[in-house]
Design a protein around this motif. Structure first.
Motif, short mmCIF file in Angstrom:
data_model
loop_
_atom_site.label_atom_id
_atom_site.label_comp_id
_atom_site.label_asym_id
_atom_site.label_seq_id
_atom_site.Cartn_x
_atom_site.Cartn_y
_atom_site.Cartn_z
N ALA A 21 0.84 -1.21 0.00
CA ALA A 21 0.00 0.00 0.00
C ALA A 21 0.87 1.25 0.00
N VAL A 22 1.94 1.24 0.78
CA VAL A 22 2.86 2.39 0.83
C VAL A 22 3.55 2.58 -0.52
N ALA A 23 3.82 1.47 -1.21
CA ALA A 23 4.50 1.54 -2.50
C ALA A 23 3.62 2.16 -3.59
N LEU A 24 2.31 2.12 -3.41
CA LEU A 24 1.41 2.64 -4.45
C LEU A 24 1.70 4.08 -4.85
N PRO A 25 1.65 5.05 -3.91
CA PRO A 25 1.92 6.44 -4.32
C PRO A 25 3.37 6.66 -4.74
N ILE A 26 4.26 5.74 -4.38
CA ILE A 26 5.66 5.86 -4.78
C ILE A 26 5.83 5.43 -6.23
N LEU A 27 5.22 4.31 -6.58
CA LEU A 27 5.42 3.73 -7.91
C LEU A 27 4.44 4.23 -8.96
N VAL A 28 3.23 4.58 -8.53
CA VAL A 28 2.21 5.03 -9.48
C VAL A 28 2.29 6.55 -9.59
N ARG A 29 3.18 7.04 -10.40
CA ARG A 29 3.42 8.48 -10.51
C ARG A 29 2.24 9.26 -11.06
N PRO A 30 1.41 8.67 -11.94
CA PRO A 30 0.22 9.40 -12.40
C PRO A 30 -0.70 9.85 -11.25
N PHE A 31 -0.56 9.20 -10.08
CA PHE A 31 -1.35 9.62 -8.91
C PHE A 31 -0.99 11.06 -8.55
N TYR A 32 0.30 11.40 -8.66
CA TYR A 32 0.73 12.78 -8.41
C TYR A 32 0.36 13.69 -9.57
N TYR A 33 0.63 13.23 -10.78
CA TYR A 33 0.35 14.05 -11.95
C TYR A 33 -1.10 14.51 -11.98
N ALA A 34 -2.01 13.61 -11.58
CA ALA A 34 -3.44 13.92 -11.63
C ALA A 34 -3.82 15.01 -10.64
N PHE A 85 15.98 14.51 1.91
CA PHE A 85 15.64 13.50 0.91
C PHE A 85 16.62 12.32 0.97
N ALA A 86 17.86 12.61 1.37
CA ALA A 86 18.83 11.53 1.55
C ALA A 86 18.40 10.62 2.71
N GLU A 87 17.75 11.22 3.71
CA GLU A 87 17.24 10.44 4.84
C GLU A 87 15.97 9.69 4.46
N CYS A 88 15.21 10.23 3.50
CA CYS A 88 14.00 9.55 3.02
C CYS A 88 14.35 8.34 2.17
N ARG A 89 15.45 8.45 1.43
CA ARG A 89 15.82 7.42 0.45
C ARG A 89 15.87 6.00 1.02
N PRO A 90 16.58 5.75 2.13
CA PRO A 90 16.61 4.37 2.65
C PRO A 90 15.24 3.86 3.08
N LEU A 91 14.34 4.76 3.50
CA LEU A 91 12.99 4.34 3.88
C LEU A 91 12.20 3.90 2.65
N PHE A 92 12.33 4.65 1.56
CA PHE A 92 11.67 4.28 0.31
C PHE A 92 12.20 2.93 -0.19
N GLU A 93 13.52 2.81 -0.20
CA GLU A 93 14.15 1.58 -0.70
C GLU A 93 13.79 0.39 0.19
N LEU A 94 13.76 0.60 1.50
CA LEU A 94 13.40 -0.48 2.43
C LEU A 94 11.98 -0.96 2.19
N ASP A 95 11.07 -0.03 1.96
CA ASP A 95 9.68 -0.41 1.72
C ASP A 95 9.57 -1.30 0.48
N LEU A 96 10.23 -0.91 -0.60
CA LEU A 96 10.15 -1.68 -1.84
C LEU A 96 10.80 -3.06 -1.68
N VAL A 97 11.91 -3.11 -0.95
CA VAL A 97 12.58 -4.41 -0.72
C VAL A 97 11.69 -5.31 0.13
#
Length: 211
Positions: A21-34, A85-97
Motif C-alpha cells: 500500500a505504501v509503494a502505491l503512491p511511490i510507484l504510481v506516478r500518475p497519482f501525483y500528476y493527476a 531526501f537523503a534520509e527519506c531514500r533508505p525508507l523508500f528503498e526499504l519499503d520496496l525491498v
C-alpha cells in the motif's frame, strides 16, 4: 511448528499488505500528476506542468535509488533540503525491498500450506488475522489523522526522523515544497489506507470461502 508458521504467515501478510500500500503512491506516478491541476500546483509553484513533472520525477528517481545525485528539475535546493531526501531514500528503498521479500515469503508459505495446512485459529487462517489486524490498526490511525492531520504529520516525521527538523521546509529557500503541498501527502495517506482496506477485504473474503 504448524502454529508458529501460522503466526509467521499472519505477520508476513500484514507486512506485505502494508508495504504494498505504501509503494502505491511511490510507484504510481500518475497519482501525483493527476493532482497538479486540482491542487493548483502550477500557480503555487510558478512552474509549468512539464517542469513540475520533471522535478517530481527527479526527486522520486533519487528516493528509490534510480539516480545517485539529488535533483529537483529546475528548482534550487539547500544542503539541508537535500539531506532530508537523503534520509527519506533508505525508507523508500526499504519499503520496496520488504514488499518484494513479503510477496516471495507469502508464496513460499502458501506452498507449505497446500502440503501441510497451517493452523486455523477460531476457524480463520493466518491471512485473515494478518489482514484484519493491520486493517484495525490503520483504522485507528486513520481516525487520529482525520481529527488532526497536521499533528499526525508531525508525529510521523518525529518517529521516522528523530531529532531532525530539516523536513520543515521554508518555501523561500526550499521551493520544492511548493510542488509537494501537505494536501498531496494527505491524499497519499488516504490512498494507502484505502488500499489496505480493499486488499484486506479481499483476503478476508477469500478466507471465509475456505472456512
Amino acid at each position: 511448528m504448524n502454529r508458529l508458521l501460522s503466526v509467521l504467515m499472519s505477520i508476513v501478510v500484514a507486512l506485505t499488505l502494508l508495504t504494498g500500500a505504501v509503494a502505491l503512491p511511490i510507484l504510481v506516478r500518475p497519482f501525483y500528476y493527476a493532482q497538479i491541476g486540482p491542487l493548483d500546483i502550477e500557480q503555487k509553484s510558478g512552474m509549468s506542468r512539464s517542469e513540475i513533472i520533471e522535478a517530481y520525477d527527479d526527486v522520486l528517481d533519487y528516493c528509490i535509488g534510480v539516480r545517485d545525485d539529488f535533483a529537483a528539475g529546475i528548482l534550487p535546493f539547500s544542503q539541508s533540503g537535500a539531506e532530508h531526501f537523503a534520509e527519506c531514500r533508505p525508507l523508500f528503498e526499504l519499503d520496496l525491498v520488504l514488499f518484494a521479500v513479503g510477496i516471495a515469503a507469502v508464496v513460499l508459505l502458501k506452498i507449505i500450506d497446500r502440503r501441510t495446512p497451517l493452523y486455523r485459529f477460531r476457524g480463520h487462517g493466518a491471512s485473515f488475522w494478518g489482514s484484519a489486524g493491520l486493517c484495525g490498526l490503520f483504522a485507528a490511525a486513520a481516525v487520529y489523522a482525520a481529527l488532526d492531520f497536521d499533528r499526525a504529520f508531525t508525529v510521523f516525521h518525529k518517529i521516522f526522523f528523530p531529532g531532525k527538523d530539516n523536513w520543515l521546509f521554508d518555501p523561500a529557500t526550499e521551493p520544492v515544497i511548493k510542488m509537494l503541498p501537505e494536501e498531496f501527502f494527505r491524499n497519499c495517506a488516504i490512498l494507502i489506507f484505502a488500499a489496505i482496506v480493499l486488499a484486506s477485504a479481499v483476503v478476508i473474503l477469500l478466507d471465509r470461502k475456505k472456512a
